[in-house]
Enzyme design. Structure first.
Site, PDB file in Angstrom:
ATOM      1  N   LEU A  75       0.808  -1.220   0.000  1.00 28.50           N
ATOM      2  CA  LEU A  75       0.000   0.000   0.000  1.00 28.50           C
ATOM      3  C   LEU A  75       0.845   1.276   0.000  1.00 28.50           C
ATOM      4  O   LEU A  75       0.343   2.365   0.257  1.00 28.50           O
ATOM      5  CB  LEU A  75      -0.970  -0.015   1.180  1.00 28.50           C
ATOM      6  N   CYS A  76       2.128   1.139  -0.308  1.00 27.90           N
ATOM      7  CA  CYS A  76       3.026   2.285  -0.392  1.00 27.90           C
ATOM      8  C   CYS A  76       2.811   3.003  -1.725  1.00 27.90           C
ATOM      9  O   CYS A  76       2.688   2.365  -2.763  1.00 27.90           O
ATOM     10  CB  CYS A  76       4.465   1.785  -0.326  1.00 27.90           C
ATOM     11  N   HIS A  77       2.794   4.316  -1.688  1.00 27.96           N
ATOM     12  CA  HIS A  77       2.663   5.099  -2.920  1.00 27.96           C
ATOM     13  C   HIS A  77       3.987   5.088  -3.685  1.00 27.96           C
ATOM     14  O   HIS A  77       5.053   5.151  -3.072  1.00 27.96           O
ATOM     15  CB  HIS A  77       2.301   6.554  -2.594  1.00 27.96           C
ATOM     16  N   MET A 113       9.326   4.820   4.481  1.00 24.85           N
ATOM     17  CA  MET A 113       9.373   3.434   4.004  1.00 24.85           C
ATOM     18  C   MET A 113      10.520   3.226   3.030  1.00 24.85           C
ATOM     19  O   MET A 113      11.155   2.166   3.025  1.00 24.85           O
ATOM     20  CB  MET A 113       8.039   3.034   3.371  1.00 24.85           C
ATOM     21  N   GLU A 114      10.808   4.233   2.221  1.00 27.21           N
ATOM     22  CA  GLU A 114      11.931   4.128   1.285  1.00 27.21           C
ATOM     23  C   GLU A 114      13.254   4.029   2.043  1.00 27.21           C
ATOM     24  O   GLU A 114      14.126   3.225   1.679  1.00 27.21           O
ATOM     25  CB  GLU A 114      11.928   5.319   0.321  1.00 27.21           C
ATOM     26  N   ASP A 128      23.809 -11.858   1.915  1.00 29.09           N
ATOM     27  CA  ASP A 128      23.941 -12.673   0.704  1.00 29.09           C
ATOM     28  C   ASP A 128      25.396 -12.819   0.277  1.00 29.09           C
ATOM     29  O   ASP A 128      25.836 -13.907  -0.104  1.00 29.09           O
ATOM     30  CB  ASP A 128      23.120 -12.063  -0.436  1.00 29.09           C
TER      31      ASP A 128
END
Length: 163
Positions: A75-77, A113-114, A128
């Protein structure tokens, strides 16, 4: 406590409507830690990991991660980022790598969020690249350090609002 903004009145998921919001300068900084077993830390310090320069590749992956956020978080723009930087720093006394991501945008919604995604992707990249040496690598304490801009104003970790 306010209700959830990503649910409609019937409890269905919705993307928040930001169409009426003005653009403002937004900035967020997040951090996280990758704790390495002693021999792995030494190998990273010596730049002798066979897959390449762990810190620089993780930084690049973190920047890429910031740009992929709306594809990873449902739901992130999708927003236009003006700047994203990731720095990985060796911290000997913790046998760890501190990852910091800073993101800026002139947008109608925040960039927290970014920044958090950038840190997460960089930390996962370290894992990794080093997992063949030891799978006991730990990713810890990914958190928002600061955000500013928008209706909710400024937030700094440790100044209320956090635990």
């Amino acid at each position: 406590m306010p209700g959830f903004t990503h649910l409609d009145k019937d409890g269905h998921p919705v993307m928040v409507d930001v169409s009426g919001k003005p653009e403002t300068e937004r900035e967020a900084i997040a951090e996280g830690w990758v704790v390495l077993p002693e021999q792995v830390y030494k190998t990273v310090c010596e730049s002798s990991v066979k897959k390449g320069d762990v810190l620089r590749i993780a930084e690049l992956a973190g920047i890429q991660g910031t740009k992929q956020t709306p594809y990873l978080i449902p739901l992130c723009h999708g927003i236009r980022l003006d700047n994203a930087s990731v720095r990985c720093e060796l911290v000997a006394e913790r046998s760890a790598i501190r990852v910091e991501c800073r993101v800026r945008a002139r947008e109608v919604t925040g960039v927290e969020m970014e920044a958090l995604t950038g840190v997460s992707v960089a930390a996962l990249t370290v894992y990794d690249m080093c997992k063949a040496l030891d799978k006991g690598i730990e990713i810890r304490n990914i958190r928002l350090l600061m955000k500013k801009g928008g209706k909710s104003g400024e937030y700094r970790a440790g100044e209320g609002g956090g635990r």
